[in-house]
Design a protein around this motif. Structure first.
Motif, PDB file in Angstrom:
ATOM      1  N   THR A  64      -1.689   7.411  -1.391  1.00 22.61           N
ATOM      2  CA  THR A  64      -2.565   7.287  -0.223  1.00 22.61           C
ATOM      3  C   THR A  64      -2.516   5.851   0.287  1.00 22.61           C
ATOM      4  O   THR A  64      -2.681   4.908  -0.490  1.00 22.61           O
ATOM      5  N   PRO A  65      -2.281   5.641   1.580  1.00 25.26           N
ATOM      6  CA  PRO A  65      -2.194   4.278   2.092  1.00 25.26           C
ATOM      7  C   PRO A  65      -3.484   3.488   1.872  1.00 25.26           C
ATOM      8  O   PRO A  65      -4.577   4.043   1.932  1.00 25.26           O
ATOM      9  N   TYR A  66      -3.311   2.215   1.633  1.00 21.73           N
ATOM     10  CA  TYR A  66      -4.443   1.300   1.518  1.00 21.73           C
ATOM     11  C   TYR A  66      -4.957   0.960   2.904  1.00 21.73           C
ATOM     12  O   TYR A  66      -4.189   0.776   3.856  1.00 21.73           O
ATOM     13  N   ARG A  86      -7.598   9.316   4.820  1.00 22.15           N
ATOM     14  CA  ARG A  86      -6.272   8.936   5.315  1.00 22.15           C
ATOM     15  C   ARG A  86      -5.865   7.586   4.744  1.00 22.15           C
ATOM     16  O   ARG A  86      -4.682   7.317   4.552  1.00 22.15           O
ATOM     17  N   ARG A  87      -6.858   6.741   4.511  1.00 24.79           N
ATOM     18  CA  ARG A  87      -6.646   5.423   3.916  1.00 24.79           C
ATOM     19  C   ARG A  87      -7.838   5.131   3.008  1.00 24.79           C
ATOM     20  O   ARG A  87      -8.948   5.592   3.270  1.00 24.79           O
ATOM     21  N   VAL A  88      -7.632   4.346   1.971  1.00 25.62           N
ATOM     22  CA  VAL A  88      -8.721   3.966   1.073  1.00 25.62           C
ATOM     23  C   VAL A  88      -8.579   2.510   0.680  1.00 25.62           C
ATOM     24  O   VAL A  88      -7.470   1.960   0.636  1.00 25.62           O
ATOM     25  N   ASP A  89      -9.710   1.860   0.387  1.00 25.88           N
ATOM     26  CA  ASP A  89      -9.667   0.570  -0.287  1.00 25.88           C
ATOM     27  C   ASP A  89     -10.020   0.819  -1.749  1.00 25.88           C
ATOM     28  O   ASP A  89     -10.248   1.962  -2.166  1.00 25.88           O
ATOM     29  N   CYS A  90     -10.065  -0.231  -2.539  1.00 27.02           N
ATOM     30  CA  CYS A  90     -10.226  -0.010  -3.985  1.00 27.02           C
ATOM     31  C   CYS A  90     -11.568   0.636  -4.315  1.00 27.02           C
ATOM     32  O   CYS A  90     -11.669   1.436  -5.245  1.00 27.02           O
ATOM     33  N   PHE A  91     -12.602   0.327  -3.526  1.00 29.52           N
ATOM     34  CA  PHE A  91     -13.917   0.866  -3.829  1.00 29.52           C
ATOM     35  C   PHE A  91     -14.076   2.286  -3.302  1.00 29.52           C
ATOM     36  O   PHE A  91     -14.628   3.160  -3.974  1.00 29.52           O
ATOM     37  N   PHE A 229      -3.298   1.171 -14.811  1.00 29.55           N
ATOM     38  CA  PHE A 229      -4.434   0.844 -13.965  1.00 29.55           C
ATOM     39  C   PHE A 229      -4.160   1.505 -12.620  1.00 29.55           C
ATOM     40  O   PHE A 229      -3.292   1.078 -11.866  1.00 29.55           O
ATOM     41  N   ARG A 230      -4.874   2.602 -12.322  1.00 30.42           N
ATOM     42  CA  ARG A 230      -4.683   3.338 -11.073  1.00 30.42           C
ATOM     43  C   ARG A 230      -5.606   2.734 -10.023  1.00 30.42           C
ATOM     44  O   ARG A 230      -6.828   2.738 -10.191  1.00 30.42           O
ATOM     45  N   ASN A 231      -5.024   2.223  -8.933  1.00 34.58           N
ATOM     46  CA  ASN A 231      -5.821   1.447  -7.992  1.00 34.58           C
ATOM     47  C   ASN A 231      -5.232   1.493  -6.595  1.00 34.58           C
ATOM     48  O   ASN A 231      -4.039   1.740  -6.412  1.00 34.58           O
ATOM     49  N   ALA A 232      -6.099   1.262  -5.612  1.00 35.21           N
ATOM     50  CA  ALA A 232      -5.659   1.132  -4.226  1.00 35.21           C
ATOM     51  C   ALA A 232      -5.245  -0.316  -4.021  1.00 35.21           C
ATOM     52  O   ALA A 232      -6.087  -1.200  -3.892  1.00 35.21           O
ATOM     53  N   TYR A 238       0.618  -1.516  -1.045  1.00 37.42           N
ATOM     54  CA  TYR A 238      -0.236  -1.079   0.059  1.00 37.42           C
ATOM     55  C   TYR A 238      -0.563   0.412  -0.012  1.00 37.42           C
ATOM     56  O   TYR A 238      -0.558   1.115   0.998  1.00 37.42           O
ATOM     57  N   GLN A 239      -0.837   0.896  -1.211  1.00 34.20           N
ATOM     58  CA  GLN A 239      -1.186   2.293  -1.402  1.00 34.20           C
ATOM     59  C   GLN A 239      -1.791   2.454  -2.793  1.00 34.20           C
ATOM     60  O   GLN A 239      -1.834   1.502  -3.577  1.00 34.20           O
ATOM     61  N   VAL A 240      -2.258   3.663  -3.093  1.00 37.97           N
ATOM     62  CA  VAL A 240      -2.763   3.947  -4.438  1.00 37.97           C
ATOM     63  C   VAL A 240      -1.576   4.052  -5.379  1.00 37.97           C
ATOM     64  O   VAL A 240      -0.655   4.850  -5.153  1.00 37.97           O
ATOM     65  N   VAL A 241      -1.593   3.238  -6.426  1.00 37.34           N
ATOM     66  CA  VAL A 241      -0.457   3.153  -7.345  1.00 37.34           C
ATOM     67  C   VAL A 241      -0.950   3.111  -8.788  1.00 37.34           C
ATOM     68  O   VAL A 241      -2.121   2.836  -9.067  1.00 37.34           O
ATOM     69  N   ASP A 242      -0.045   3.364  -9.701  1.00 43.93           N
ATOM     70  CA  ASP A 242      -0.254   3.139 -11.130  1.00 43.93           C
ATOM     71  C   ASP A 242       0.469   1.856 -11.518  1.00 43.93           C
ATOM     72  O   ASP A 242       1.692   1.749 -11.348  1.00 43.93           O
TER      73      ASP A 242
END
Length: 261
Positions: A64-66, A86-91, A229-232, A238-242
């Motif tokens: 998912t795009p950051y 459509r987009r997310v930040d870390c929170f 660490f799964r995070n935006a 610039y996306q949700v990654v591991d």
């Protein structure tokens, strides 16, 4: 994204508020489909434990795009309930995963998102959980801070959340909150600490900067090749990654760990 950047962007854009949102939030088609996908994962998961459920749900958001500054509201503009996958930040990444873990339909998802994001489910800027440790300190309590139990090297510091070193506030209109923040220094995150982490734990990157508790958050997931660490990510991906957990921890001053309820 990194929380300090998010806060500064909020202040610059002046896009949040004290008045409650009116009516149901507008949900675009892409977000609606993604909510339905998350609800299907929740239904298919059956009776798995909460950590595994959070791992399965968050996996559906990989790629998912950051997006920066996803929430809308300030001390001078009405708070709006934002539901946008459509987009997310870390929170907001954590918000959506936590809400989906307790929901069976779209209405429940929205209700649980509000309860996750806002104290007492009041959609107001002053009630929004702006800091990571709010999840373990303000209602509805969503997690328990287990940081101190993971290592004898844990350090506790009293922070004046929202107060900059120069005496001004990160977020005008919000009070300064004194809170004891416990973190494990990165150099002390050894095999014993990692062994104490569970899939689904929420992990924050501690900051020594005045007025903040962490600068970034995500979810711990134990995999056959090691913990990630799964995070935006607001960096190159610039996306949700591991990200391999050990690699990420080395880039931080330390970690704060909350265990979801």
């Amino acid at each position: 994204m990194r929380i300090i950047v998010r806060i500064l962007l909020v202040l610059a854009a002046l896009v949040c508020a004290t008045a409650p949102a009116l009516g149901a939030p507008a949900v675009d088609d892409a977000t609606g489909r993604k909510i339905d996908e998350l609800l299907a994962v929740r239904a298919e998961a059956g009776a798995v434990d909460r950590g595994e459920l959070l791992a399965r749900l968050s996996a559906r958001l990989l790629g998912t795009p950051y997006g920066a500054n996803m929430l809308v509201g300030s001390a001078t503009e009405p708070e709006q309930l934002v539901v946008d996958l459509r987009r997310v930040d870390c929170f907001t990444f954590l918000d959506y995963v936590a809400a989906a873990s307790r929901s069976t339909d779209r209405d429940q998802f929205v209700t649980n998102l509000i309860a996750t994001r806002y104290v007492d489910s009041r959609v107001e800027f002053t009630q929004r959980k702006h800091f990571f440790t709010d999840w373990a300190a303000t209602g509805r309590i969503a997690a328990t801070d287990i940081t101190a139990s993971l290592s004898p090297a844990a350090v506790t510091t009293t922070k004046h959340l929202n107060a900059k070193a120069d005496g001004s506030n990160y977020l005008p209109g919000l009070p300064v909150v004194d809170r004891a923040i416990t973190h494990i220094p990165a150099a002390a995150v050894d095999g014993g600490v990692v062994a104490g982490l569970r899939t689904g734990d929420f992990l924050g990157a501690y900051t020594p900067e005045a007025g903040l508790d962490v600068t970034h958050v995500g979810i711990v997931v134990q995999t056959p090749t090691g913990p990630v660490f799964r995070n935006a990510s607001s960096l190159a991906d610039y996306q949700v990654v591991d990200t391999p957990l050990a690699d990420y921890v080395r880039t931080t001053p330390g970690i704060v760990v909350l265990r979801p309820l």
